[in-house]
Write an enzyme that holds these catalytic residues in place. Structure first.
Site, PDB file in Angstrom:
ATOM      1  N   LEU A 153     -56.331 -48.031  82.374  1.00 58.16           N
ATOM      2  CA  LEU A 153     -56.860 -47.112  83.392  1.00 58.16           C
ATOM      3  C   LEU A 153     -57.010 -47.849  84.722  1.00 58.16           C
ATOM      4  O   LEU A 153     -58.087 -47.910  85.304  1.00 58.16           O
ATOM      5  CB  LEU A 153     -58.194 -46.530  82.914  1.00 58.16           C
ATOM      6  CG  LEU A 153     -58.555 -45.170  83.512  1.00 58.16           C
ATOM      7  CD1 LEU A 153     -57.576 -44.089  83.088  1.00 58.16           C
ATOM      8  CD2 LEU A 153     -59.971 -44.756  83.099  1.00 58.16           C
ATOM      9  N   GLY A 154     -55.888 -48.398  85.179  1.00 60.78           N
ATOM     10  CA  GLY A 154     -55.859 -49.003  86.522  1.00 60.78           C
ATOM     11  C   GLY A 154     -55.526 -47.919  87.534  1.00 60.78           C
ATOM     12  O   GLY A 154     -55.791 -46.739  87.312  1.00 60.78           O
ATOM     13  N   ILE A 156     -52.635 -46.654  88.489  1.00 61.01           N
ATOM     14  CA  ILE A 156     -51.668 -45.638  88.052  1.00 61.01           C
ATOM     15  C   ILE A 156     -52.268 -44.785  86.922  1.00 61.01           C
ATOM     16  O   ILE A 156     -52.166 -43.557  86.942  1.00 61.01           O
ATOM     17  CB  ILE A 156     -50.336 -46.311  87.630  1.00 61.01           C
ATOM     18  CG1 ILE A 156     -49.674 -46.928  88.877  1.00 61.01           C
ATOM     19  CG2 ILE A 156     -49.397 -45.306  86.968  1.00 61.01           C
ATOM     20  CD1 ILE A 156     -48.428 -47.753  88.600  1.00 61.01           C
ATOM     21  N   ARG A 176     -59.089 -53.010  77.979  1.00 60.44           N
ATOM     22  CA  ARG A 176     -59.711 -54.143  77.294  1.00 60.44           C
ATOM     23  C   ARG A 176     -61.223 -53.956  77.202  1.00 60.44           C
ATOM     24  O   ARG A 176     -61.852 -54.249  76.205  1.00 60.44           O
ATOM     25  CB  ARG A 176     -59.394 -55.452  78.017  1.00 60.44           C
ATOM     26  CG  ARG A 176     -58.169 -56.123  77.456  1.00 60.44           C
ATOM     27  CD  ARG A 176     -57.766 -57.280  78.310  1.00 60.44           C
ATOM     28  NE  ARG A 176     -57.637 -56.857  79.706  1.00 60.44           N
ATOM     29  CZ  ARG A 176     -57.290 -57.659  80.706  1.00 60.44           C
ATOM     30  NH1 ARG A 176     -57.069 -58.924  80.484  1.00 60.44           N
ATOM     31  NH2 ARG A 176     -57.170 -57.200  81.936  1.00 60.44           N
ATOM     32  N   THR A 177     -61.799 -53.422  78.303  1.00 62.27           N
ATOM     33  CA  THR A 177     -63.234 -53.158  78.281  1.00 62.27           C
ATOM     34  C   THR A 177     -63.489 -51.769  78.858  1.00 62.27           C
ATOM     35  O   THR A 177     -62.686 -51.262  79.637  1.00 62.27           O
ATOM     36  CB  THR A 177     -64.004 -54.171  79.157  1.00 62.27           C
ATOM     37  OG1 THR A 177     -63.384 -54.207  80.441  1.00 62.27           O
ATOM     38  CG2 THR A 177     -64.006 -55.564  78.560  1.00 62.27           C
ATOM     39  N   ILE A 231     -44.289 -45.052  81.176  1.00 64.08           N
ATOM     40  CA  ILE A 231     -43.886 -45.323  82.561  1.00 64.08           C
ATOM     41  C   ILE A 231     -44.287 -46.767  82.914  1.00 64.08           C
ATOM     42  O   ILE A 231     -44.317 -47.121  84.087  1.00 64.08           O
ATOM     43  CB  ILE A 231     -44.506 -44.318  83.574  1.00 64.08           C
ATOM     44  CG1 ILE A 231     -45.999 -44.114  83.357  1.00 64.08           C
ATOM     45  CG2 ILE A 231     -43.790 -42.977  83.511  1.00 64.08           C
ATOM     46  CD1 ILE A 231     -46.879 -45.132  83.873  1.00 64.08           C
ATOM     47  N   ARG A 233     -43.634 -50.533  80.953  1.00 59.98           N
ATOM     48  CA  ARG A 233     -42.480 -51.415  80.753  1.00 59.98           C
ATOM     49  C   ARG A 233     -41.948 -51.172  79.341  1.00 59.98           C
ATOM     50  O   ARG A 233     -42.732 -50.927  78.408  1.00 59.98           O
ATOM     51  CB  ARG A 233     -42.912 -52.875  80.872  1.00 59.98           C
ATOM     52  CG  ARG A 233     -43.182 -53.324  82.294  1.00 59.98           C
ATOM     53  CD  ARG A 233     -41.888 -53.497  83.085  1.00 59.98           C
ATOM     54  NE  ARG A 233     -42.117 -54.066  84.388  1.00 59.98           N
ATOM     55  CZ  ARG A 233     -42.292 -53.364  85.511  1.00 59.98           C
ATOM     56  NH1 ARG A 233     -42.270 -52.049  85.491  1.00 59.98           N
ATOM     57  NH2 ARG A 233     -42.458 -53.982  86.663  1.00 59.98           N
ATOM     58  N   ASP A 257     -39.340 -43.754  80.795  1.00 56.17           N
ATOM     59  CA  ASP A 257     -38.726 -44.188  82.057  1.00 56.17           C
ATOM     60  C   ASP A 257     -38.286 -45.641  81.964  1.00 56.17           C
ATOM     61  O   ASP A 257     -37.617 -46.138  82.853  1.00 56.17           O
ATOM     62  CB  ASP A 257     -39.729 -44.016  83.210  1.00 56.17           C
ATOM     63  CG  ASP A 257     -39.103 -44.337  84.574  1.00 56.17           C
ATOM     64  OD1 ASP A 257     -37.920 -43.966  84.783  1.00 56.17           O
ATOM     65  OD2 ASP A 257     -39.771 -44.956  85.415  1.00 56.17           O
ATOM     66  N   GLU A 262     -33.163 -52.901  79.539  1.00 54.72           N
ATOM     67  CA  GLU A 262     -32.532 -52.041  80.552  1.00 54.72           C
ATOM     68  C   GLU A 262     -31.281 -52.711  81.116  1.00 54.72           C
ATOM     69  O   GLU A 262     -31.295 -53.926  81.316  1.00 54.72           O
ATOM     70  CB  GLU A 262     -33.539 -51.757  81.672  1.00 54.72           C
ATOM     71  CG  GLU A 262     -34.711 -50.951  81.160  1.00 54.72           C
ATOM     72  CD  GLU A 262     -35.830 -50.793  82.183  1.00 54.72           C
ATOM     73  OE1 GLU A 262     -35.659 -51.194  83.348  1.00 54.72           O
ATOM     74  OE2 GLU A 262     -36.876 -50.259  81.798  1.00 54.72           O
ATOM     75  N   HIS A 280     -35.553 -45.797  84.758  1.00 54.50           N
ATOM     76  CA  HIS A 280     -36.586 -46.597  85.446  1.00 54.50           C
ATOM     77  C   HIS A 280     -36.681 -46.191  86.928  1.00 54.50           C
ATOM     78  O   HIS A 280     -36.339 -46.975  87.822  1.00 54.50           O
ATOM     79  CB  HIS A 280     -36.292 -48.099  85.309  1.00 54.50           C
ATOM     80  CG  HIS A 280     -37.510 -48.947  85.558  1.00 54.50           C
ATOM     81  ND1 HIS A 280     -37.716 -50.168  84.975  1.00 54.50           N
ATOM     82  CD2 HIS A 280     -38.595 -48.747  86.352  1.00 54.50           C
ATOM     83  CE1 HIS A 280     -38.851 -50.695  85.399  1.00 54.50           C
ATOM     84  NE2 HIS A 280     -39.418 -49.836  86.251  1.00 54.50           N
TER      85      HIS A 280
HETATM   86  O1  GLV Z   1     -41.441 -50.760  87.717  1.00 56.40           O
HETATM   87  C1  GLV Z   1     -41.681 -50.783  88.870  1.00 56.40           C
HETATM   88  C2  GLV Z   1     -42.644 -51.625  89.504  1.00 56.40           C
HETATM   89  O2  GLV Z   1     -43.224 -52.507  88.847  1.00 56.40           O
HETATM   90  O3  GLV Z   1     -42.854 -51.454  90.708  1.00 56.40           O
END
Ligand code: GLV
Length: 314
Positions: A153-154, A156, A176-177, A231, A233, A257, A262, A280
């Site tokens: 939950l950063g 993005i 993690r926390t 979305i 890695r 994505d 890749e 991606h």
């Molecule tokens: O995958 C894309 C990024 O890390 O900006």
């Protein structure tokens, strides 16, 4: 600053970034070199900066080959292709492109959820192939109100949560926390999160701890009606296990994505209509890539003018 050498390790395929770098620096394009080792050897004493991206960064071997390297400015938010401990050890600065791409990546995550559940790509193919003339397309699955579990939950992850809330989706997360000021339900394990949501989204950074964070057990917990969205890695997900789970019907669908190797995508996925595959493109809009390029160039300029970096990581 024209005499400052910058090594671009990623393909030089965004003309704006290349032009802006060439206006200011001497740019060495590694991907255009027929013999990369020879190319690096010939220019190593002029190269003071590296520009990479999500696919091509600066590993320990490259860093060791560049005695004058001062900064790695990545055209990506993720830095899993940059050896951060090595950079710290050698006092090499590292920057990335946070914030400017958050909305695009979160938009795409929601797009993938809709595409998988409402079969958007499959129904587009249905119209184009002329099948509609022979009968209506089958019914699909509702998105509004589905419970969404987010791994990480950063910035993005949070932007995905805000968007999913607008679709009345209950949100829960794994990190993690537990986050102090967050109203969403926290699960201390990914398996618990997967067992308690209908759509599981990977939105964390790739590190040793998050490699294969979505494994067989997590997929089984998400279950035959569950949908996985990645979305983040490719290596966040155990891809052979994902292919088996989808082929065996142990997982309901996937919107991907990113992939482990890749641009190679497991071919068994090509035949599955409950899977949506993207190349991606999370941050791949003209507007956002320009903003990212401005950050890459701005960080290099700041560094060489001895000003504070715009988006420092190391
Ligand atoms: O995958 C894309 C990024 O890390 O900006």
């Amino acid at each position: 600053m024209e005499s400052i050498g910058v090594l671009m390790t990623c393909p030089p395929n965004f003309p704006y970034l290349v032009e802006e770098l060439e206006k200011r620096f001497t740019l060495y394009k590694l991907q255009n070199a027929p013999d990369k080792t020879h190319f690096i050897n010939s220019h190593k004493n002029s190269i003071r900066a590296v520009v990479g991206n999500a696919g091509f960064g600066a590993d320990a071997e490259l860093i060791e080959q560049l005695p004058k390297l001062e900064i790695v400015s990545s055209f990506s938010v993720g830095l899993d292709k940059v050896d951060l401990p090595k950079c710290k050890e050698k006092r090499i600065r590292v920057t990335n492109t946070p914030d400017v791409l958050t909305n695009d990546v979160a938009d795409l995550a929601i797009g993938l959820m809709l595409a998988v559940l409402r079969r958007l790509c499959e129904s587009d193919r249905y119209v184009r192939s002329g099948k509609w003339k022979k009968g209506d397309y089958k019914l699909t699955t509702k998105f509004t109100g589905k419970s969404v579990g987010i791994i990480g939950l950063g910035r993005i992850g949070m932007a995905i949560a805000t968007r999913a809330e607008a679709f009345s989706c209950p949100i829960s997360y794994y990190a993690r926390t537990e986050k102090p000021d967050v109203k969403y339900r926290y699960y201390p394990s990914v398996i618990e999160l997967a067992a308690n949501c209908q759509i599981l989204v990977v939105a964390c950074a790739l590190t040793e701890e998050t490699h294969h964070i979505v494994n067989r057990e997590v997929m089984n917990a998400l279950g035959p009606k569950g949908v996985l969205i990645n979305i983040g890695r490719g290596p966040h997900v155990d891809e052979p296990e994902l292919v088996s789970a989808l082929l065996e019907g142990r997982l309901g669908g996937a919107g991907l994505d990113v992939f482990e190797d890749e641009p190679n995508v497991p071919e068994p996925l090509f035949g599955l209509e409950n899977v949506v595959l993207l190349p991606h493109v999370g941050s791949g809009t003209v507007e956002t890539r320009k903003a990212m390029a401005d950050l890459v160039v701005g960080n290099l300029e700041a560094h060489f003018l001895k000003k504070p970096l715009l988006t420092p990581v190391v």
